[in-house]
Write a protein that holds these residues in place. Sequence first.
Motif, PDB file in Angstrom:
ATOM      1  N   ILE A  26      13.844  28.055  83.176  1.00  0.00           N
ATOM      2  CA  ILE A  26      14.704  28.599  82.118  1.00  0.00           C
ATOM      3  C   ILE A  26      16.010  27.810  82.035  1.00  0.00           C
ATOM      4  O   ILE A  26      16.484  27.497  80.935  1.00  0.00           O
ATOM      5  CB  ILE A  26      14.913  30.111  82.347  1.00  0.00           C
ATOM      6  N   ASP A  27      16.560  27.439  83.185  1.00  0.00           N
ATOM      7  CA  ASP A  27      17.778  26.609  83.193  1.00  0.00           C
ATOM      8  C   ASP A  27      17.523  25.269  82.502  1.00  0.00           C
ATOM      9  O   ASP A  27      18.363  24.753  81.773  1.00  0.00           O
ATOM     10  CB  ASP A  27      18.256  26.350  84.629  1.00  0.00           C
ATOM     11  N   MET A  28      16.341  24.700  82.775  1.00  0.00           N
ATOM     12  CA  MET A  28      15.996  23.410  82.147  1.00  0.00           C
ATOM     13  C   MET A  28      15.965  23.545  80.630  1.00  0.00           C
ATOM     14  O   MET A  28      16.499  22.697  79.911  1.00  0.00           O
ATOM     15  CB  MET A  28      14.614  22.935  82.639  1.00  0.00           C
ATOM     16  N   LEU A  29      15.348  24.625  80.143  1.00  0.00           N
ATOM     17  CA  LEU A  29      15.293  24.838  78.695  1.00  0.00           C
ATOM     18  C   LEU A  29      16.692  25.046  78.128  1.00  0.00           C
ATOM     19  O   LEU A  29      17.041  24.498  77.080  1.00  0.00           O
ATOM     20  CB  LEU A  29      14.403  26.045  78.366  1.00  0.00           C
ATOM     21  N   TYR A  30      17.494  25.831  78.830  1.00  0.00           N
ATOM     22  CA  TYR A  30      18.853  26.131  78.362  1.00  0.00           C
ATOM     23  C   TYR A  30      19.670  24.844  78.226  1.00  0.00           C
ATOM     24  O   TYR A  30      20.390  24.648  77.248  1.00  0.00           O
ATOM     25  CB  TYR A  30      19.516  27.105  79.341  1.00  0.00           C
ATOM     26  N   GLN A  31      19.500  23.955  79.201  1.00  0.00           N
ATOM     27  CA  GLN A  31      20.214  22.670  79.150  1.00  0.00           C
ATOM     28  C   GLN A  31      19.746  21.804  77.979  1.00  0.00           C
ATOM     29  O   GLN A  31      20.453  20.894  77.550  1.00  0.00           O
ATOM     30  CB  GLN A  31      20.036  21.905  80.470  1.00  0.00           C
ATOM     31  N   GLN A  32      18.560  22.098  77.474  1.00  0.00           N
ATOM     32  CA  GLN A  32      18.046  21.350  76.316  1.00  0.00           C
ATOM     33  C   GLN A  32      18.381  22.054  75.004  1.00  0.00           C
ATOM     34  O   GLN A  32      17.905  21.674  73.938  1.00  0.00           O
ATOM     35  CB  GLN A  32      16.520  21.187  76.455  1.00  0.00           C
ATOM     36  N   GLY A  33      19.167  23.125  75.083  1.00  0.00           N
ATOM     37  CA  GLY A  33      19.588  23.850  73.875  1.00  0.00           C
ATOM     38  C   GLY A  33      18.625  24.930  73.425  1.00  0.00           C
ATOM     39  O   GLY A  33      18.726  25.431  72.307  1.00  0.00           O
ATOM     40  N   ILE A  34      17.671  25.284  74.314  1.00  0.00           N
ATOM     41  CA  ILE A  34      16.681  26.311  73.931  1.00  0.00           C
ATOM     42  C   ILE A  34      17.031  27.626  74.619  1.00  0.00           C
ATOM     43  O   ILE A  34      16.996  27.729  75.850  1.00  0.00           O
ATOM     44  CB  ILE A  34      15.245  25.846  74.274  1.00  0.00           C
ATOM     45  N   LYS A  35      17.376  28.608  73.795  1.00  0.00           N
ATOM     46  CA  LYS A  35      17.833  29.896  74.331  1.00  0.00           C
ATOM     47  C   LYS A  35      16.848  31.025  74.048  1.00  0.00           C
ATOM     48  O   LYS A  35      16.962  32.095  74.613  1.00  0.00           O
ATOM     49  CB  LYS A  35      19.181  30.261  73.706  1.00  0.00           C
ATOM     50  N   LYS A  36      15.928  30.797  73.128  1.00  0.00           N
ATOM     51  CA  LYS A  36      14.949  31.830  72.778  1.00  0.00           C
ATOM     52  C   LYS A  36      13.587  31.387  73.302  1.00  0.00           C
ATOM     53  O   LYS A  36      13.102  30.303  72.923  1.00  0.00           O
ATOM     54  CB  LYS A  36      14.908  32.031  71.264  1.00  0.00           C
ATOM     55  N   ILE A  37      13.022  32.204  74.145  1.00  0.00           N
ATOM     56  CA  ILE A  37      11.806  31.778  74.846  1.00  0.00           C
ATOM     57  C   ILE A  37      10.753  32.889  74.769  1.00  0.00           C
ATOM     58  O   ILE A  37      11.009  34.020  75.198  1.00  0.00           O
ATOM     59  CB  ILE A  37      12.127  31.455  76.330  1.00  0.00           C
ATOM     60  N   VAL A  38       9.598  32.547  74.209  1.00  0.00           N
ATOM     61  CA  VAL A  38       8.466  33.484  74.210  1.00  0.00           C
ATOM     62  C   VAL A  38       7.605  33.133  75.420  1.00  0.00           C
ATOM     63  O   VAL A  38       7.086  32.013  75.511  1.00  0.00           O
ATOM     64  CB  VAL A  38       7.622  33.376  72.915  1.00  0.00           C
ATOM     65  N   LEU A  39       7.485  34.074  76.338  1.00  0.00           N
ATOM     66  CA  LEU A  39       6.658  33.843  77.535  1.00  0.00           C
ATOM     67  C   LEU A  39       5.209  34.154  77.155  1.00  0.00           C
ATOM     68  O   LEU A  39       4.926  35.235  76.644  1.00  0.00           O
ATOM     69  CB  LEU A  39       7.125  34.733  78.685  1.00  0.00           C
ATOM     70  N   THR A  40       4.315  33.204  77.401  1.00  0.00           N
ATOM     71  CA  THR A  40       2.930  33.358  76.923  1.00  0.00           C
ATOM     72  C   THR A  40       1.918  33.184  78.060  1.00  0.00           C
ATOM     73  O   THR A  40       1.218  32.162  78.121  1.00  0.00           O
ATOM     74  CB  THR A  40       2.639  32.343  75.796  1.00  0.00           C
ATOM     75  N   SER A  68      20.750  38.968  84.125  1.00  0.00           N
ATOM     76  CA  SER A  68      21.878  38.844  85.059  1.00  0.00           C
ATOM     77  C   SER A  68      22.111  37.374  85.453  1.00  0.00           C
ATOM     78  O   SER A  68      23.213  36.997  85.828  1.00  0.00           O
ATOM     79  CB  SER A  68      21.682  39.727  86.297  1.00  0.00           C
ATOM     80  N   HIS A  69      21.074  36.541  85.333  1.00  0.00           N
ATOM     81  CA  HIS A  69      21.184  35.116  85.660  1.00  0.00           C
ATOM     82  C   HIS A  69      21.893  34.352  84.537  1.00  0.00           C
ATOM     83  O   HIS A  69      22.763  33.521  84.792  1.00  0.00           O
ATOM     84  CB  HIS A  69      19.772  34.552  85.859  1.00  0.00           C
ATOM     85  N   ASN A  70      21.487  34.642  83.287  1.00  0.00           N
ATOM     86  CA  ASN A  70      22.083  33.972  82.125  1.00  0.00           C
ATOM     87  C   ASN A  70      21.933  34.878  80.900  1.00  0.00           C
ATOM     88  O   ASN A  70      20.873  34.890  80.259  1.00  0.00           O
ATOM     89  CB  ASN A  70      21.387  32.619  81.889  1.00  0.00           C
ATOM     90  N   PRO A  71      22.982  35.634  80.559  1.00  0.00           N
ATOM     91  CA  PRO A  71      22.872  36.609  79.458  1.00  0.00           C
ATOM     92  C   PRO A  71      22.663  35.985  78.079  1.00  0.00           C
ATOM     93  O   PRO A  71      22.335  36.692  77.125  1.00  0.00           O
ATOM     94  CB  PRO A  71      24.221  37.361  79.511  1.00  0.00           C
ATOM     95  N   ASP A  72      22.798  34.670  77.979  1.00  0.00           N
ATOM     96  CA  ASP A  72      22.613  33.960  76.709  1.00  0.00           C
ATOM     97  C   ASP A  72      21.146  33.793  76.322  1.00  0.00           C
ATOM     98  O   ASP A  72      20.830  33.458  75.183  1.00  0.00           O
ATOM     99  CB  ASP A  72      23.176  32.533  76.879  1.00  0.00           C
ATOM    100  N   ILE A  73      20.266  33.958  77.289  1.00  0.00           N
ATOM    101  CA  ILE A  73      18.833  33.714  77.056  1.00  0.00           C
ATOM    102  C   ILE A  73      18.180  34.952  76.440  1.00  0.00           C
ATOM    103  O   ILE A  73      18.407  36.070  76.886  1.00  0.00           O
ATOM    104  CB  ILE A  73      18.118  33.389  78.399  1.00  0.00           C
ATOM    105  N   GLU A  74      17.368  34.711  75.415  1.00  0.00           N
ATOM    106  CA  GLU A  74      16.597  35.808  74.801  1.00  0.00           C
ATOM    107  C   GLU A  74      15.120  35.604  75.117  1.00  0.00           C
ATOM    108  O   GLU A  74      14.542  34.576  74.745  1.00  0.00           O
ATOM    109  CB  GLU A  74      16.728  35.776  73.276  1.00  0.00           C
TER     110      GLU A  74
END
Length: 217
Positions: A26-40, A68-74
């Motif tokens: 998730i941190d890797m995605l966040y660093q790439q500008g991706i904050k919305k993640i559908v877990l599949t 609690s780790h990163n409130p910016d992630i959806e």
Amino acid sequence: MFDIHNHILPNVDDGSKSIEESLLMIDMLYQQGIKKIVLTPHVQNSVQKVSSKLFPEKFNAFKDIVKSHNPDIELYLGYEVRYDPSKNTDYEKFVFQGFSQKYLLIEFSTKIEEPIVDIMYNLKAKGFQPILAHPERYIYINEKDIARMKQDGILIQVNANAVLGIDGRIYKKRALKFLKLQLVDFIATDAHNSTDRKPNLGLALKKVSKIFSNKEL
Ligand SMILES: [Fe+2]
């Protein structure tokens, strides 16, 4: 920006094997500008480790940890459904949660030819919004089949690692061909871990924009 296909939900399939690894992904995605993640997570696939009935509970527990780790992630719960002709699949159970449309991410065999176009059309006719996962892998279908599906509203997803050539030369060639023909709705990571199948969406998007901007010169 969204990643709509990955195996970040820990300990449910052949994807992430720990909460720590999932948070790293998730941190890797966040660093790439991706904050919305559908877990599949995988369903109807031999790599599935727990019943899909438990996925919502596991998803909610993981969502709290991520909050609690990163409130910016959806985070959203989705599924990657392996088409299985021996089962009478209740697809309603496997639509992405939290969207107005009934998105369904469907994967098929890479080895045995399966009726991809028919199945996707049937799902569309039943009111679902089907998304075909990584068509670059199904060498028994070509760009004409994909164009036909796309024309009729079926969405097409290619893998970031195919675009980057990490999944091999043939998948790369096919993924780039589909992109050049404007047949692709989503590039997604299909990430399984933080090492050899890590989330590479940022890199793939950079590569695609480079290809397209060069083409226009
Ligand atoms: Fe997948």
